[in-house]
Scaffold this motif. Sequence first.
Motif, PDB file in Angstrom:
ATOM      1  N   MET A 225       5.324 -47.114 -90.709  1.00 34.72           N
ATOM      2  CA  MET A 225       5.186 -48.326 -89.994  1.00 34.72           C
ATOM      3  C   MET A 225       4.383 -47.943 -88.752  1.00 34.72           C
ATOM      4  SD  MET A 225       6.362 -49.404 -86.644  1.00 34.72           S
ATOM      5  CE  MET A 225       7.820 -48.198 -86.313  1.00 34.72           C
ATOM      6  N   GLY A 226       3.345 -48.678 -88.358  1.00 33.87           N
ATOM      7  CA  GLY A 226       2.361 -48.457 -87.464  1.00 33.87           C
ATOM      8  C   GLY A 226       2.109 -49.660 -86.267  1.00 33.87           C
ATOM      9  N   ILE A 227       1.352 -49.399 -85.248  1.00 35.21           N
ATOM     10  CA  ILE A 227       1.296 -50.332 -84.146  1.00 35.21           C
ATOM     11  C   ILE A 227      -0.555 -50.597 -84.234  1.00 35.21           C
ATOM     12  CG2 ILE A 227       1.359 -51.433 -81.920  1.00 35.21           C
ATOM     13  CD1 ILE A 227       4.171 -50.094 -81.714  1.00 35.21           C
ATOM     14  N   TYR A 228      -0.914 -51.713 -84.570  1.00 36.99           N
ATOM     15  CA  TYR A 228      -2.310 -51.978 -84.197  1.00 36.99           C
ATOM     16  C   TYR A 228      -2.559 -52.688 -82.849  1.00 36.99           C
ATOM     17  CZ  TYR A 228      -3.412 -50.622 -89.112  1.00 36.99           C
ATOM     18  OH  TYR A 228      -3.580 -49.910 -90.365  1.00 36.99           O
ATOM     19  N   VAL A 229      -3.370 -52.186 -82.148  1.00 31.45           N
ATOM     20  CA  VAL A 229      -4.052 -52.991 -80.979  1.00 31.45           C
ATOM     21  C   VAL A 229      -5.319 -53.416 -81.009  1.00 31.45           C
ATOM     22  CG1 VAL A 229      -4.187 -52.799 -78.330  1.00 31.45           C
ATOM     23  CG2 VAL A 229      -2.397 -51.556 -79.662  1.00 31.45           C
ATOM     24  N   GLY A 230      -5.555 -54.772 -81.066  1.00 35.91           N
ATOM     25  CA  GLY A 230      -6.982 -55.164 -81.279  1.00 35.91           C
ATOM     26  C   GLY A 230      -7.794 -54.698 -82.524  1.00 35.91           C
ATOM     27  N   GLY A 231      -6.713 -54.607 -83.631  1.00 42.42           N
ATOM     28  CA  GLY A 231      -7.185 -54.476 -84.744  1.00 42.42           C
ATOM     29  C   GLY A 231      -7.302 -52.863 -85.199  1.00 42.42           C
ATOM     30  N   VAL A 232      -6.942 -52.108 -84.294  1.00 39.68           N
ATOM     31  CA  VAL A 232      -7.038 -50.639 -84.604  1.00 39.68           C
ATOM     32  C   VAL A 232      -5.784 -50.149 -84.403  1.00 39.68           C
ATOM     33  CG1 VAL A 232      -7.923 -48.489 -83.872  1.00 39.68           C
ATOM     34  CG2 VAL A 232      -9.612 -50.478 -83.520  1.00 39.68           C
ATOM     35  N   GLU A 233      -5.357 -49.011 -85.556  1.00 37.69           N
ATOM     36  CA  GLU A 233      -4.229 -48.533 -85.412  1.00 37.69           C
ATOM     37  C   GLU A 233      -4.191 -47.477 -84.579  1.00 37.69           C
ATOM     38  OE1 GLU A 233      -0.766 -47.100 -89.000  1.00 37.69           O
ATOM     39  OE2 GLU A 233      -2.756 -46.002 -88.940  1.00 37.69           O
ATOM     40  N   VAL A 234      -3.210 -47.688 -83.400  1.00 30.99           N
ATOM     41  CA  VAL A 234      -3.118 -46.610 -82.463  1.00 30.99           C
ATOM     42  C   VAL A 234      -2.002 -45.734 -82.424  1.00 30.99           C
ATOM     43  CG1 VAL A 234      -4.627 -48.055 -80.961  1.00 30.99           C
ATOM     44  CG2 VAL A 234      -2.165 -48.281 -80.837  1.00 30.99           C
ATOM     45  N   SER A 235      -0.994 -45.995 -83.475  1.00 27.72           N
ATOM     46  CA  SER A 235       0.395 -45.151 -83.265  1.00 27.72           C
ATOM     47  C   SER A 235       0.905 -45.423 -84.858  1.00 27.72           C
ATOM     48  CB  SER A 235       1.315 -45.789 -82.101  1.00 27.72           C
ATOM     49  OG  SER A 235       2.404 -44.999 -82.321  1.00 27.72           O
ATOM     50  N   ASN A 236       1.525 -44.224 -85.225  1.00 28.49           N
ATOM     51  CA  ASN A 236       2.031 -44.675 -86.724  1.00 28.49           C
ATOM     52  C   ASN A 236       3.115 -43.679 -86.911  1.00 28.49           C
ATOM     53  OD1 ASN A 236       1.863 -43.334 -89.598  1.00 28.49           O
ATOM     54  ND2 ASN A 236       0.954 -45.466 -89.844  1.00 28.49           N
ATOM     55  N   SER A 237       4.184 -44.057 -87.753  1.00 28.51           N
ATOM     56  CA  SER A 237       5.299 -43.090 -88.018  1.00 28.51           C
ATOM     57  C   SER A 237       5.592 -43.450 -89.558  1.00 28.51           C
ATOM     58  CB  SER A 237       6.647 -43.419 -87.337  1.00 28.51           C
ATOM     59  OG  SER A 237       7.513 -42.604 -87.656  1.00 28.51           O
ATOM     60  N   THR A 238       5.592 -41.980 -90.389  1.00 28.07           N
ATOM     61  CA  THR A 238       5.398 -41.922 -91.624  1.00 28.07           C
ATOM     62  C   THR A 238       6.700 -41.250 -92.302  1.00 28.07           C
ATOM     63  OG1 THR A 238       2.972 -42.090 -91.751  1.00 28.07           O
ATOM     64  CG2 THR A 238       4.244 -41.490 -93.661  1.00 28.07           C
ATOM     65  N   ALA A 239       7.165 -41.681 -93.366  1.00 30.08           N
ATOM     66  CA  ALA A 239       8.399 -41.323 -94.104  1.00 30.08           C
ATOM     67  C   ALA A 239       8.055 -40.994 -95.738  1.00 30.08           C
ATOM     68  CB  ALA A 239       9.624 -41.859 -94.194  1.00 30.08           C
TER      69      ALA A 239
END
Length: 276
Positions: A225-239
């Motif tokens: 699950m990640g967060i995109y800001v202005g079309g760019v992924e700036v934060s991500n958490s992976t399992a």
Amino acid sequence: MTTFIFANNINTTLAGNVSTSATTITLSSSANLPSSIPSGSALVITLNDRATRQNYEVVYATAITGTTLTVVRAQEGTSALAWLTGDFVFDGPTAGQQASFAQTGGNNTWTGTNSFNGGISVTGTAAVTGNVSATAGFSVPNTVPYQLTSTAGPFSALYCSSGNQVVVGASTLPLILLGSSGGNVFGIGQTQQTVIRNYNTNYQNNTNAPIMVSCATSSTGAGSMGIYVGGVEVSNSTATGSGVALCAWAIVPPGVTYQYATTGSVSGTATFTEWR
């Protein structure tokens, strides 16, 4: 500067003689006297002789007990005189009181904490030694140099440019506009809110200030699950397996889109929290 308190229609006489060195005076009546005087404040009293009515002394009362006033003698250019029982005591306006009032056409200095419910417009020099709060804004003329002063001394030239920017030295910063909604400053006037959001859907920061967005969920298998800001992924958490907590957060500037994006196996239950 003395802070004055006021009372209407104090008009009495002295109940006893007063020497030139006395620091208390007793009045014949307590009519219209305030019940007390706040610490650091003064009630202006004028003494006038009954015999000639030509002699005056201005005193500042700093405490009241019944009909007895504790006073600071010989104020506003007057001298400490000896007074007799029956001499007049009143609270007429004095030059010192009048000089303490702000005048629209003069230079005014406020100390302490002051609150203004309207706007403040500065066309000359503004000297602030306490806090000034203006609920409708604070404006200064463009291109007029200002100097910031800290406890360490002056540290920068500050002025407003014609391009509506605050200029510090050779650098420019966006003009900070503060109001009841917080203006464009992150954290001012904002609150933490739990909001309803969907995965993989674009949202937009439609406020005037940056906001912080976050999501907390968990994996049901390998996923992210990640967060995109202005079309760019700036934060991500992976399992790599199920039951793993997934958390991500990001700052979103005003007017910019953002999205909570998922891949793989991620729980459909999530908490979306935003500071806005």
